[in-house]
Design a protein around this motif. Sequence first.
Motif, PDB file in Angstrom:
ATOM      1  N   GLU A  87      -6.739  10.561  12.171  1.00 36.93           N
ATOM      2  CA  GLU A  87      -8.130  10.290  12.517  1.00 36.93           C
ATOM      3  C   GLU A  87      -8.713  11.496  13.239  1.00 36.93           C
ATOM      4  OE1 GLU A  87      -8.587   6.731  14.739  1.00 36.93           O
ATOM      5  OE2 GLU A  87      -7.717   5.479  13.165  1.00 36.93           O
ATOM      6  N   PHE A  88     -10.001  11.713  13.018  1.00 36.12           N
ATOM      7  CA  PHE A  88     -10.715  12.787  13.698  1.00 36.12           C
ATOM      8  C   PHE A  88     -11.155  12.305  15.070  1.00 36.12           C
ATOM      9  CE2 PHE A  88     -12.057  13.700   9.193  1.00 36.12           C
ATOM     10  CZ  PHE A  88     -11.260  14.811   9.039  1.00 36.12           C
ATOM     11  N   LYS A  89     -10.861  13.100  16.078  1.00 34.73           N
ATOM     12  CA  LYS A  89     -11.456  12.864  17.390  1.00 34.73           C
ATOM     13  C   LYS A  89     -12.720  13.700  17.510  1.00 34.73           C
ATOM     14  CE  LYS A  89      -8.669  11.752  20.872  1.00 34.73           C
ATOM     15  NZ  LYS A  89      -7.778  12.009  21.993  1.00 34.73           N
ATOM     16  N   ARG A  90     -12.693  14.842  16.799  1.00 38.00           N
ATOM     17  CA  ARG A  90     -13.849  15.734  16.757  1.00 38.00           C
ATOM     18  C   ARG A  90     -13.780  16.486  15.442  1.00 38.00           C
ATOM     19  NH1 ARG A  90     -15.302  21.389  18.704  1.00 38.00           N
ATOM     20  NH2 ARG A  90     -13.113  21.729  18.317  1.00 38.00           N
ATOM     21  N   MET A  91     -14.930  16.672  14.793  1.00 39.97           N
ATOM     22  CA  MET A  91     -14.987  17.422  13.543  1.00 39.97           C
ATOM     23  C   MET A  91     -16.246  18.279  13.579  1.00 39.97           C
ATOM     24  SD  MET A  91     -14.731  16.063   9.626  1.00 39.97           S
ATOM     25  CE  MET A  91     -16.302  15.239   9.541  1.00 39.97           C
ATOM     26  N   THR A  92     -16.073  19.594  13.621  1.00 37.30           N
ATOM     27  CA  THR A  92     -17.178  20.525  13.730  1.00 37.30           C
ATOM     28  C   THR A  92     -17.266  21.356  12.466  1.00 37.30           C
ATOM     29  OG1 THR A  92     -16.779  20.660  16.107  1.00 37.30           O
ATOM     30  CG2 THR A  92     -18.171  22.369  15.132  1.00 37.30           C
ATOM     31  N   ALA A  93     -18.437  21.347  11.848  1.00 38.28           N
ATOM     32  CA  ALA A  93     -18.648  22.151  10.649  1.00 38.28           C
ATOM     33  C   ALA A  93     -18.630  23.632  11.018  1.00 38.28           C
ATOM     34  CB  ALA A  93     -19.973  21.798   9.999  1.00 38.28           C
TER      35      ALA A  93
END
Length: 117
Positions: A87-93
């Motif tokens: 699971e993503f806790k944070r996803m930055t493009a």
Amino acid sequence: MTTFVPKEVQAGLDSARMQSLKSGSRLRLSADGKLHPVLRMWDTGFSVDGTAPPVLRGFVDLYDGAIHLFQCLIVASEEDAGEMKFEFKRMTAVSDTAPLDFEQLADAPVALIEAQT
């Protein structure tokens, strides 16, 4: 009516499903200098092959072929049907240009034309 599938047939179906997931995805995960193929990705996470699950935790980079898409902070979620889910806790493009530290006006001039003398 119940459906009974022999263990050998179920194992064959599972291996065929995993093979189609592996060959159908261009997504790769880079962690600690190693690349891992991503089987599936959804809004809140992704999955990798669970037969030899890598110990993944923390910051990773997601690529589509050679294109760097996201920098992510991940945590392991569960193992299900041969897939290890994260699971993503944070996803930055990721952007290929530096962020601006000033406002660009919509009607700002594009170039400066000097008067000829």
